[in-house]
Design a protein around this motif. Structure first.
Motif, PDB file in Angstrom:
ATOM      1  N   HIS A 197       0.882  -1.160   0.000  1.00 14.05           N
ATOM      2  CA  HIS A 197       0.000   0.000   0.000  1.00 14.05           C
ATOM      3  C   HIS A 197       0.921   1.211   0.000  1.00 14.05           C
ATOM      4  O   HIS A 197       2.082   1.107   0.412  1.00 14.05           O
ATOM      5  CB  HIS A 197      -0.883  -0.037   1.260  1.00 14.05           C
ATOM      6  N   GLU A 198       0.452   2.344  -0.456  1.00 18.84           N
ATOM      7  CA  GLU A 198       1.333   3.513  -0.523  1.00 18.84           C
ATOM      8  C   GLU A 198       1.916   3.882   0.840  1.00 18.84           C
ATOM      9  O   GLU A 198       2.969   4.510   0.917  1.00 18.84           O
ATOM     10  CB  GLU A 198       0.600   4.707  -1.119  1.00 18.84           C
ATOM     11  N   LYS A 199       1.254   3.465   1.925  1.00 15.14           N
ATOM     12  CA  LYS A 199       1.770   3.725   3.267  1.00 15.14           C
ATOM     13  C   LYS A 199       2.451   2.497   3.874  1.00 15.14           C
ATOM     14  O   LYS A 199       2.957   2.557   4.989  1.00 15.14           O
ATOM     15  CB  LYS A 199       0.645   4.195   4.191  1.00 15.14           C
ATOM     16  N   GLN A 200       2.429   1.380   3.161  1.00 14.83           N
ATOM     17  CA  GLN A 200       3.015   0.118   3.643  1.00 14.83           C
ATOM     18  C   GLN A 200       3.678  -0.578   2.455  1.00 14.83           C
ATOM     19  O   GLN A 200       3.198  -1.592   1.967  1.00 14.83           O
ATOM     20  CB  GLN A 200       1.930  -0.778   4.257  1.00 14.83           C
ATOM     21  N   LEU A 201       4.814  -0.055   2.036  1.00 15.65           N
ATOM     22  CA  LEU A 201       5.416  -0.492   0.784  1.00 15.65           C
ATOM     23  C   LEU A 201       5.993  -1.901   0.835  1.00 15.65           C
ATOM     24  O   LEU A 201       6.175  -2.534  -0.206  1.00 15.65           O
ATOM     25  CB  LEU A 201       6.514   0.492   0.367  1.00 15.65           C
TER      26      LEU A 201
ATOM     27  N   TYR B  84      -3.129  -0.273  -6.357  1.00 16.11           N
ATOM     28  CA  TYR B  84      -1.687  -0.128  -6.151  1.00 16.11           C
ATOM     29  C   TYR B  84      -0.979  -0.528  -7.434  1.00 16.11           C
ATOM     30  O   TYR B  84      -1.010  -1.701  -7.823  1.00 16.11           O
ATOM     31  CB  TYR B  84      -1.212  -0.994  -4.984  1.00 16.11           C
TER      32      TYR B  84
ATOM     33  N   TYR C 139      -8.467  -0.330  -2.847  1.00 18.83           N
ATOM     34  CA  TYR C 139      -7.531   0.669  -3.349  1.00 18.83           C
ATOM     35  C   TYR C 139      -6.810   0.083  -4.560  1.00 18.83           C
ATOM     36  O   TYR C 139      -6.850  -1.125  -4.798  1.00 18.83           O
ATOM     37  CB  TYR C 139      -6.532   1.102  -2.257  1.00 18.83           C
TER      38      TYR C 139
ATOM     39  N   ARG D  93       4.901  -4.731   2.414  1.00 20.88           N
ATOM     40  CA  ARG D  93       4.012  -5.827   2.787  1.00 20.88           C
ATOM     41  C   ARG D  93       3.913  -6.850   1.650  1.00 20.88           C
ATOM     42  O   ARG D  93       3.214  -6.638   0.673  1.00 20.88           O
ATOM     43  CB  ARG D  93       2.617  -5.293   3.131  1.00 20.88           C
TER      44      ARG D  93
END
Length: 388
Positions: free
Chosen positions: A21-25, A62, A60, A27
């Motif tokens: 995710h853009e805040k959890q690159l 990605y 979302y 994962r």
């Protein structure tokens, strides 16, 4: 989740426990790299992240991949759309499989077996030596989580209720861990290693001077990576006459980082870099070093090692678990006995005094791992079972 619409049929869904995710690159980035490769071959892929933390269904995008997140209830609703040809699972658990059973039990399943989801607790014994509290916690889990998960895997490997194919990433892990700990065979299975991005980790012929430049890029969240042995090897080399002609760089982060690297912090030829770095940064570092230091206590493949090999670094690892399936001693790398920092130091010394060995093994490391793990090789084999 009811408002979801699908404009095209003939789709595939990946179910997993985490996704970038853009805040959890970071994962499960290796799953994302697979998805992008599948998309490049024309497959339409959805991703569903099943985790109790996602109480509310959400979607979302990605990097052009549609990603859905939610609970088991949301997953059931998602699968009820009946638009997917197959389910691809990474890090399987009983909740994922139960949702499939209750919505579409005829849907073919391909399940990748990576590690902890099919291991008994004692496989990682070295992680629980820090304190009585950590040992007590894992013993409590041994009677609860591990028993339940392995009981589920025993059933899942054998059941005729579902159409399942299992993908193991190494022969050693399949036979000595996955099937051993679940106490049964996974009959309908194949062995396909994790893919290595050979377009990013490209081979660059190493000048002989790089045999003196040693790189370590490792997580420090677990003792399985044996970073303590790498540090002890540096301490051993510091007693040898050529030590100051060597150069070491340690990259990584995790709860064990500071304590592990502290003994070598004061050496002028050792640089310490705390923090995670991107794949592109790793590939750039590969071009500056000649040796990749990656001892281990437990590996089902050793992806970071394979990436370094693809770039032409000579790996120094441990003759244990699945590593010999990916590194042939004195051909595509150097292997040492378990728990032997002196042998690690000796391997570095051998390369230092034998530049011909360094150059030969560097080229063979890259060629051998690309033959096994390059994108074209692995994705072709995975697509054969996904589309076939």
């Amino acid at each position: 989740m009811n408002e979801l619409t699908f404009s095209e049929k003939d789709r595939y869904v990946i179910i997993t426990n985490a996704y970038p995710h853009e805040k959890q690159l970071y994962r499960n980035g290796f799953i994302h790299r697979r998805v992008k490769a599948y998309q490049a071959e024309g497959l339409r892929i959805d991703v569903f992240v099943l985790h109790p933390a996602y109480k509310k269904a959400e979607k979302y995008i990605y990097e052009d991949v549609p990603v859905y997140r939610g609970t088991e209830q949301h997953l059931r609703m998602f699968l009820n759309h009946n638009v997917h040809k197959k389910v691809l699972i990474h890090f399987v658990n009983s909740t994922m499989v139960q949702a499939i059973k209750e919505t579409n039990k005829d849907l073919p399943i391909i399940t990748w077996i990576h590690g902890f989801e099919t291991e008994a607790w004692h496989r990682r014994w070295f992680n629980f030596l820090e304190s009585a509290e950590s040992l007590r916690k894992i013993l409590e889990m041994a009677d609860d989580y591990y028993v339940a998960q392995l009981s589920f895997m025993n059933w899942f490997y054998q059941t005729n209720e579902l159409d399942t194919t299992f993908v193991h990433i190494s022969k050693w892990f399949k036979e000595h861990i996955a099937e051993c700990d679940a106490r049964t065979k996974s009959e309908n299975s194949v062995i396909i290693p994790n893919v290595i991005d050979d377009m990013l980790f490209t081979f660059m012929e190493k000048p002989v001077e790089m045999r003196a430049k040693v790189l370590s890029i490792r997580p420090y969240a677990s003792r399985k990576y044996a970073n303590d042995l790498a540090v002890k090897a540096v301490l051993e080399l510091s007693k040898r006459p050529y030590f100051n002609k060597l150069e070491f760089a340690f990259y990584g982060d995790g709860q064990l980082f500071d304590r592990t690297v502290e003994p070598i912090c004061n050496f002028e030829n050792v640089t310490i870099h705390k923090g995670f770095i991107s794949q592109e940064q790793i590939a750039a570092l590969h071009k500056e070093y000649g040796i990749f230091l990656c001892p281990t206590r437990l590996d089902s493949q050793g992806v970071s090692m394979c990436e370094a090999m693809s770039s032409g670094l000579v790996p120094i690892s441990t003759d244990i678990t699945a590593i010999p399936e990916f590194v042939e001693h004195d051909v595509s790398g150097l292997l040492t006995k378990p728990e032997s920092p002196i042998e690690i130091a000796d391997a570095i010394e051998r390369l230092y005094y034998n530049p011909d060995v360094f150059l030969r093994v560097s080229k063979q490391a890259s060629q051998s791992i690309q033959d096994k793990c390059a994108v074209d090789v692995v994705i072709k084999r995975e697509l054969e079972i996904i589309v076939g």
